[in-house]
Design an enzyme around this catalytic site. Structure first.
Site: not given
Length: 182
Positions: A8-10, A13
């Site tokens: 996930t990007s962050t 998430q």
């Protein structure tokens, strides 16, 4: 062996990362590599996962966008896996590169995903431009300038730029800009 990769990007998430891991493990992945990094940032766990794979393994991800930044990046990953004798399997949409048809579908879907991303970014830029023209978009509030007095006070105490940035939760370059501006 089935080897999974979830990203996930962050940190926000986390639920999405957990769902990916759950899906990969439910399909029988014996080893799952996870990381939370942006699509443009370094992907150490992806490199570790590919290095971990051995001939005859299948490398699994839940979706394209969890794996590659672009069609060319996807091609590089597929080539690295192919050189090792490892197949790639994407769960959604269901694609398996162990066949010529699977590779064709992978390349087509990768191109479509990249096109969709480019269109989304274009719409986003248009929306921001319109909001700016209407006076409704001013960007995010500058954080470093608001902390200029704190930055100068900490610097006067002889604290390093890195430590000031860490304490105030801003970038080192921002600290430098504030101090350079006087």
């Amino acid at each position: 062996m089935l080897v999974g990769y979830a990203r996930t990007s962050t940190i926000e998430q986390a639920a999405g990362l957990e769902a990916q891991v759950r899906d990969l493990e439910a399909l029988g992945c014996e080893q799952v590599f996870t990381e939370q990094t942006s699509s443009v940032g370094p992907r150490k766990k992806l490199d570790e996962a590919i290095a971990y794979c051995r001939k005859g393994d299948t490398f699994m991800v839940t979706k394209f966008d969890r794996l590659a930044r672009s069609v060319s990046h996807l091609g590089q990953i597929v080539e690295r896996l192919k050189e090792k004798g490892v197949a790639l399997r994407v769960l959604d949409p269901a694609i398996d590169t162990s066949s010529a048809t699977g590779e064709l579908v992978l390349n087509l879907m990768g191109s479509i995903a990249q096109f969709e991303r480019q269109m989304m970014l274009e719409r986003q830029r248009e929306g921001i431009a319109k909001a700016k023209a209407d006076g409704k978009y001013k960007g995010r509030k500058p954080t470093a300038r608001a902390k200029a007095d704190e930055i100068k006070a900490l610097s006067a105490q002889g604290i390093s730029l890195s430590e000031i940035a860490r304490r105030l939760e801003i970038g080192k370059a921002s600290v430098h800009r504030v101090l350079a501006s006087g």
